[in-house]
Enzyme design. Structure first.
Site, PDB file in Angstrom:
ATOM      1  CG  ASP A  54      -1.785   1.229   1.322  1.00 48.17           C
ATOM      2  OD1 ASP A  54      -2.917   1.170   0.805  1.00 48.17           O
ATOM      3  OD2 ASP A  54      -1.350   2.253   1.885  1.00 48.17           O
ATOM      4  CE1 TYR A  59       1.014   8.226   2.292  1.00 53.86           C
ATOM      5  CE2 TYR A  59       1.532   5.982   1.667  1.00 53.86           C
ATOM      6  CZ  TYR A  59       0.704   6.876   2.288  1.00 53.86           C
ATOM      7  OH  TYR A  59      -0.450   6.434   2.905  1.00 53.86           O
ATOM      8  N   GLY A 221       3.182   2.878  16.493  1.00 50.26           N
ATOM      9  CA  GLY A 221       4.166   2.131  17.270  1.00 50.26           C
ATOM     10  C   GLY A 221       3.724   1.788  18.667  1.00 50.26           C
TER      11      GLY A 221
END
Length: 322
Positions: A54, A59, A221
């Site tokens: 993905d 990005y 995270g």
């Protein structure tokens, strides 16, 4: 990985696309993972049973020195060098690249061509409208995406970061116009961010048989168990989003970590794998999306493919995060 995990497949909505139930997030490629590291992660992901990648055209325009398209470029170079295009399913998105902002029809067409060029491929398997563009009539956007499918440039359509009402409106327009329907939805959803369950998005996903691919599956995270106290977020090896992850360190977050630890100990599995396995078992979820900025982070993600939580463990995690 067990044979059962290797054989596990999930279909993307009503499309003919089938994947292993884990998506590798490409947001780190060209940002916190350089080209060589990105290649290593992609190699290990596919060797470990993953086949769904993905990314997005934007990005990573936010990183100093980047202009957008870095992730797609790296993935495209990897596809070319490994001759692996037919072995993977590629999802990308449009609306955030600095040169291709928004979802006007001309922009969608131009952005798709630019993504195809960067990815060095002749088709995008799953193409998302990344963010809603209220300045463009939705009818225009819906038609543009459908035309890309007719042209053979896109195999299936997805929507990301839309409200439930706007997703429903997309379907109404598509049916009225005889356009191709979306098959996938990408919302923000994980053990500590559960608005998806109550804001109407899960309901519309169920009604329209959308395959759901949650992003920030590991809460930046936190749900990997990396941040147990505030000091962890300032460690030398902490990610750029560590400070945001540490914001979950309240009583609820610690209760979630305790439940994750219990399940992880019971299965001798990484905490991240447990978090992803819980998400994979939620209604409408086809596969969670998770990123690895180095090889050390990848085994925990791949372990989720073969991890089966018990009903009691799922309920314990659900209750802890309520």
């Amino acid at each position: 990985m067990t044979q059962a995990a290797q054989n596990a497949r999930t279909r993307i909505g009503n499309s003919d696309l089938e994947i292993a139930p884990l998506a590798l997030g490409g947001n780190v490629f060209g940002w916190t993972a350089d080209r060589a590291t990105s290649f290593d992660v992609l190699d290990a992901f596919t060797q470990g049973g993953g086949d769904f990648i993905d990314t997005a055209d934007g990005y990573s325009a936010w990183a100093p020195g980047n202009s957008g398209g870095e992730s797609e470029t790296i993935i495209g170079e990897w596809l070319r060098e490994r001759s692996s295009r037919d072995a993977v399913v590629i999802a990308t998105k449009v609306s955030t690249h600095p040169q291709f902002s928004g979802l006007a029809a001309a922009n969608v067409r131009a952005a798709a061509d630019a993504s195809l060029q960067r990815l060095q491929t002749d088709r995008i398997d799953l193409y998302y409208a990344h963010f809603d563009d209220t300045d463009t009539p939705l009818e225009e956007t819906v038609a543009a995406f459908s035309e890309l499918v007719d042209a053979g440039k896109v195999r299936a359509i997805g929507v990301s970061n839309y409200t439930a009402d706007r997703v429903a409106e997309w379907f109404r327009i598509a049916r009225a116009g005889g356009y191709h329907l979306p098959v996938a939805l990408q919302p923000h959803y994980n053990l500590v961010e559960r608005d998806f369950e109550t804001n109407g998005l899960r309901a519309v996903a169920e009604e329209e048989a959308l395959a759901v691919f949650p992003y920030f599956s590991l809460a930046k995270g936190f749900l990997a168990g990396k941040y147990r106290d505030a000091e962890d977020a300032t460690a030398a090896d902490a990610s750029p989003r560590a400070g945001e992850a540490a914001e979950y360190l309240d009583d609820r977050g610690r209760a979630v970590l305790a439940a994750l630890d219990a399940a992880a100990d019971a299965h001798d599995a990484p905490v991240a794998a447990v978090s992803l396995a819980w998400l994979r078992e939620q209604p409408t979820v086809a596969a969670p999306i998770a990123s690895a900025r180095n090889l050390d982070q990848l085994p925990a993600l791949l372990a989720s493919l073969s991890l089966e939580l018990s009903a009691d463990e799922i309920e314990s995690l659900t209750a802890a995060s309520a």
